[in-house]
Each structure stands twice: as C-alpha cells, then as structure tokens.
Design an enzyme around this catalytic site. Structure first.
Site, PDB file in Angstrom:
ATOM      1  N   THR A 172      -8.464 -15.911   3.657  1.00  0.00           N
ATOM      2  CA  THR A 172      -7.006 -16.055   3.668  1.00  0.00           C
ATOM      3  C   THR A 172      -6.404 -14.664   3.855  1.00  0.00           C
ATOM      4  O   THR A 172      -5.963 -14.013   2.910  1.00  0.00           O
ATOM      5  CB  THR A 172      -6.499 -16.685   2.354  1.00  0.00           C
TER       6      THR A 172
ATOM      7  N   VAL B 221       0.856  10.097  -5.718  1.00  0.00           N
ATOM      8  CA  VAL B 221       0.997  11.505  -5.339  1.00  0.00           C
ATOM      9  C   VAL B 221       2.413  11.962  -5.708  1.00  0.00           C
ATOM     10  O   VAL B 221       3.379  11.452  -5.159  1.00  0.00           O
ATOM     11  CB  VAL B 221       0.736  11.683  -3.822  1.00  0.00           C
TER      12      VAL B 221
ATOM     13  N   HIS C 253       0.410   4.425  -2.509  1.00  0.00           N
ATOM     14  CA  HIS C 253       0.203   5.791  -2.027  1.00  0.00           C
ATOM     15  C   HIS C 253       1.364   6.706  -2.384  1.00  0.00           C
ATOM     16  O   HIS C 253       1.187   7.914  -2.516  1.00  0.00           O
ATOM     17  CB  HIS C 253      -0.071   5.789  -0.526  1.00  0.00           C
ATOM     18  N   ASP C 254       2.560   6.154  -2.525  1.00  0.00           N
ATOM     19  CA  ASP C 254       3.678   6.978  -2.997  1.00  0.00           C
ATOM     20  C   ASP C 254       3.468   7.370  -4.454  1.00  0.00           C
ATOM     21  O   ASP C 254       3.517   8.545  -4.811  1.00  0.00           O
ATOM     22  CB  ASP C 254       5.009   6.224  -2.832  1.00  0.00           C
TER      23      ASP C 254
ATOM     24  N   HIS D  53      -6.707  -5.901  -1.934  1.00  0.00           N
ATOM     25  CA  HIS D  53      -7.580  -5.955  -0.758  1.00  0.00           C
ATOM     26  C   HIS D  53      -7.871  -7.403  -0.349  1.00  0.00           C
ATOM     27  O   HIS D  53      -8.811  -7.656   0.397  1.00  0.00           O
ATOM     28  CB  HIS D  53      -8.861  -5.144  -0.994  1.00  0.00           C
TER      29      HIS D  53
ATOM     30  N   ARG E  30       0.826  -1.209   0.000  1.00  0.00           N
ATOM     31  CA  ARG E  30       0.000   0.000   0.000  1.00  0.00           C
ATOM     32  C   ARG E  30       0.864   1.266   0.000  1.00  0.00           C
ATOM     33  O   ARG E  30       0.513   2.268  -0.638  1.00  0.00           O
ATOM     34  CB  ARG E  30      -0.913  -0.021   1.231  1.00  0.00           C
TER      35      ARG E  30
ATOM     36  N   ASN F 173      -3.613   8.487   4.844  1.00  0.00           N
ATOM     37  CA  ASN F 173      -2.370   7.905   5.357  1.00  0.00           C
ATOM     38  C   ASN F 173      -2.237   7.904   6.872  1.00  0.00           C
ATOM     39  O   ASN F 173      -1.646   7.005   7.454  1.00  0.00           O
ATOM     40  CB  ASN F 173      -1.165   8.674   4.783  1.00  0.00           C
TER      41      ASN F 173
ATOM     42  N   SER G 160       7.871  10.628  -1.681  1.00  0.00           N
ATOM     43  CA  SER G 160       7.312  11.776  -0.954  1.00  0.00           C
ATOM     44  C   SER G 160       6.443  11.304   0.203  1.00  0.00           C
ATOM     45  O   SER G 160       6.268  12.019   1.191  1.00  0.00           O
ATOM     46  CB  SER G 160       6.506  12.686  -1.893  1.00  0.00           C
TER      47      SER G 160
END
Ligand code: HEM
Ligand SMILES: *[C@@H]1O[C@H](CO)[C@@H](O)[C@H](O)[C@H]1NC(C)=O
Ligand SMILES: *[C@@H]1O[C@H](CO)[C@@H](O)[C@H](O)[C@H]1NC(C)=O
Ligand SMILES: *[C@@H]1O[C@H](CO)[C@@H](O)[C@H](O)[C@H]1NC(C)=O
Length: 372
Positions: free
Chosen positions: A294, A119, A115-116, A247, A111, A147, A125
């Site tokens: 799982t 953006v 997320h890096d 997910h 994740r 975050n 960052s």
C-alpha cells in the site's frame, strides 16, 4: 568540514555508478549516508564521521524535547499579535490540494518535517536556499547528502505561506506551516486514522548549514546509531521505531539499498530482492516505492514488512531485533496512537538559542531582509 570536501562528498552521493557500489571495501560515513572508497574516506570523512563501533547502549528515557514557547491553538487567541484563525485551515487546504494531485507529495511533507526538526530544531532551516548573508554564501541544509535531490513538498509550503500572508501578513512562521502540513498529510494519507495534536509558536531561523545535516541518521546506520541520534534529540528508541513507520509511504533511490540486492549476500527476502533488482536496473538514481503493498497509505505495514524481510534499507532491517516491532505489526491502533504522540514530540524540538534570533519569514526559502 571544508566546503570543497562537502561538495566532493555530495558529488559522490549523486550516485557513483553501479561499479563503485560493491559494498566490500567501502567506508560508510556522514552518519550512515555515504559509501566511499577507503582512500577517499581517509581524505574526506573526518574520523568522527566514520562508522566505527556502536556507541554505548542507549539510556531508556531521554529528557523529552522542551517545546519551549509552543502552545495549542496558538493562532486562535483573539487580541494577541499572533491572531490568525484561518492559518491552520489554509495549510490544510494547500496540503489537500497537493495530495489530491499527487499523494507522494504527502510523504515528502512528512519527511520535510522530520528533517527540519532534527537540525537546529523545528525552525524551517531546511527550507532555506539562501542564508543570513549574501556576502558569505554557504550551502544550506537543502544541499546536504540526506536532502539533496530527495526532499520534496517545498512548493506546498510556499503555496500555504502565500495564502496565509494574503490574510494575516507577518504572523505565521514557516516552521509552523511545516509542522501543520506534516500533521495534515498524516491524517490524509492514513484516511483519518492518524490525527495528532500539533502546537504552534515556532520561529523561523536565519541559519542553515549543509554540514549539520549529518545529525540525521542514514540508511547505512546501525541500530545503535539510530537510537543514539534520536536520543540526542530527546526521543526514545521506541519513538524512533514508531516514527520509522513513515516508511510505509513514499519512495527511495536504489543507491540507498543496492548493496542489499543480488548477487550480494543479504538478509532481504530473495524474491523481493529480485523484483527490486529488476526495478532498479542497476541504476542508483532509479526510485521504488518503500511499501510494495500500500504505497500511498500511512499504516503499520512497514512493521509487517520488517518481519518479512521486505524493507529497503539496512536501517529498516536492523529494527527487527526491537521488541516493539511485533506489537506495531499486530496492533495498528497501538502504533497509530504512538505515532501521533511521537510526531508531536518531534515538533517540540526547539533550539532555544537560535529561537532568540528567530523571525517570522516573509518568504519561506529566504531569510527576511536578504535583499534578493
Ligand atoms: C530512523 C532513521 C531514518 C532513516 C535512516 C531514514 C532514511 C530514509 C531514506 C534513505 C529515504 C529515501 C530517500 C531517497 O531515496 O530520496 C527515506 C525516505 C522517507 N523517509 Fe525516512 N529515514 C528515517 C526516519 C524517518 C522518519 C522519522 C520519518 C518521518 C516521521 C521518515 C519519513 C520518510 C518518508 C515519508 C520518506 C519518503 C519520502 C518521499 O517519498 O519523498 N523517515 N528515509
Ligand atoms: C559548518 O559549516 C559552516 C559554514 O561553512 C561553518 O561555519 C561551521 O563551522 C561548520 N560546522 C561544522 C561542525 O563543521
Ligand atoms: C475579537 O476581539 C474584538 C475586540 O476585542 C471583537 O470586536 C471581535 O468580535 C472578536 N472576534 C472574534 C472572532 O471573537
Ligand atoms: C529557492 O527555492 C525556491 C523554491 O522553494 C525557488 O523558487 C527559488 O528560485 C530558489 N532560489 C534560489 C536563489 O535558488
């Protein structure tokens, strides 16, 4: 958005308490991350950040991310200034060690990469807790609603970086470490079924703003919003659906789906919803596994869960109308190959402009020359 407003929004996100979270009468803003009462929404959510009508339907094929400056085996070219042949294996060692102790951290690393890259491109960052100048402090991406109190795995990146600096100082970017770590975590959590290629050559940015994390779609986003946020980064609707398969690992806070639990009407499987209600205990800050079968295996169960109405977020549930979900649910190998390719594409998101000011950071959570 003014910093104070953002601070209030973040405080709101820090879980309002069950009473405030009846979905009725709440406005959704910050690209699907925040639920706020109407009056606060009027004050705090700028018109553009409110959920209104979906944007126009997506064009099928966005221009893919450029990957400018990236190549495979980037650190293996003997004689070049970026020569550090042990870099990728040192990352793998750090990731393996961390996952052996806690497989959940592998989900965090995957994740962190997403997320890096969403953006300012893949420029680490997301790791900064201090930004360019000490004189003009500002909240960094780590404080943004998607975050804060949620991202994990930072210490694994720091450990890999320390090992690499001891071998080839000033050579390997933190952004590349994040990308390699996500690749290695995917391989380990899928028991070797998912093995993506991952080019190197990213540079570390010197800027990180919390407000820019609104580019990340949120758990209350509509299908059209999910598609358009990925399209803006050069990723297709199919790639968005493919990557959402992540997910099938990791955890989520109850506050992101509590509005889908009884007694609220919802499309969630009723028995499943009842079990979640017990686990959440009405506490928005409690956490549950995303995949109830799982929990620590990166696999295609997510799509089976979508079809069975056993996923947590609205943003997961809305995927069931997309054609590829059935195929991903039925043919794991097809999804695995698509996941490899889509993760690589995610890693090719490079912001050419901020790259020009990029550097190889000495310490992953601060810019070089910060003086602290
Ligand atoms: C499509 C839009 C997406 C939305 C709206 C979304 C939203 C979320 C939310 C709300 C959480 C729970 C965070 C928490 O409660 O602290 C979460 C967790 C997670 N997401 Fe996503 N996500 C999306 C796409 C992705 C993608 C593309 C990836 C990676 C390829 C990803 C990987 C993960 C992982 C691994 C976790 C568990 C993290 C952990 O346990 O530390 N997600 N996501
Ligand atoms: C985000 O915050 C920074 C620093 O406070 C500010 O310079 C920038 O204009 C803001 N961007 C947006 C889109 O509000
Ligand atoms: C790298 O190049 C140097 C000189 O060009 C050579 O002496 C050395 O053996 C090479 N190392 C490897 C691992 O190929
Ligand atoms: C920044 O985060 C790192 C961990 O990534 C932590 O060790 C450090 O103390 C933090 N620094 C500040 C100024 O918050």
């Amino acid at each position: 958005m003014a910093k104070q407003q953002l601070a209030v929004l973040i405080t709101l996100l820090a879980f309002l308490g069950p009473a405030a979270c009846q979905q009725q009468g709440l406005h959704i803003c910050f690209n699907g991350w925040l639920k706020v009462p109407p009056l606060l929404s009027y004050l705090l959510c700028p018109p553009g950040s409110r959920t209104t009508n979906p944007p126009p339907s997506p064009s099928p094929n966005p221009a893919p991310p450029s990957g400018a400056g990236l190549s495979y085996d980037y650190y293996n070219n003997n004689g070049s200034s970026s020569y550090c042949p042990s870099a990728e294996s040192l990352v793998k060692d750090a990731v393996k060690k961390a996952i052996d102790m806690d497989p959940g951290v592998g989900a965090g690393l995957i994740r962190l990469f997403f997320h890096d890259c969403f953006v300012r491109g893949c420029d680490a960052s997301v790791l900064l807790n201090t930004t360019t100048s000490k004189d003009s402090p500002t909240d960094t991406e780590r404080e943004g609603p998607p975050n804060k109190n949620s991202l994990r795995g930072f210490e694994v990146i720091d450990a890999a970086k320390a090992a690499i600096e001891a071998t080839c100082p000033g050579t390997v970017s933190c952004a590349d470490i994040v990308a390699f770590a996500a690749r290695d975590a995917s391989s380990l959590l899928s028991y070797g079924k998912i093995n993506m290629k991952m080019p190197g050559g990213r540079l570390d940015g010197r800027v990180s703003f919390a407000n820019e994390t609104d580019q990340l779609p949120g758990p209350f986003s509509s299908l059209a919003q999910l598609q358009s946020s990925f399209r803006e980064k050069g990723l297709s609707s199919d790639e968005m659906v493919t990557l959402s398969g992540a997910h099938s690992i990791g955890k989520a806070h109850c506050g992101f789906f509590s509005d889908r639990l009884p007694p609220n009407p919802s499309t969630m499987d009723y028995a499943f919803a009842t079990e979640l209600e017990v686990k959440c205990q009405g506490n928005e800050a409690n956490m549950v596994h995303q995949d109830y079968q799982t929990a620590y295996v990166l696999d295609n169960k997510f799509y089976q869960n979508v079809r069975a109405n056993k996923v947590l977020f609205d943003s997961d549930d809305v995927l069931k109308t997309v054609r590829e979900v059935k195929q991903n649910a039925e043919y794991p190998e097809i999804w695995e190959r698509k996941f490899e390719k889509a993760m690589e594409n995610l890693g090719r998101i490079v912001d050419v402009k901020s790259r020009r000011e990029g550097e190889i950071r000495e310490t992953c959570w601060r810019v070089n020359g910060a003086g602290y």
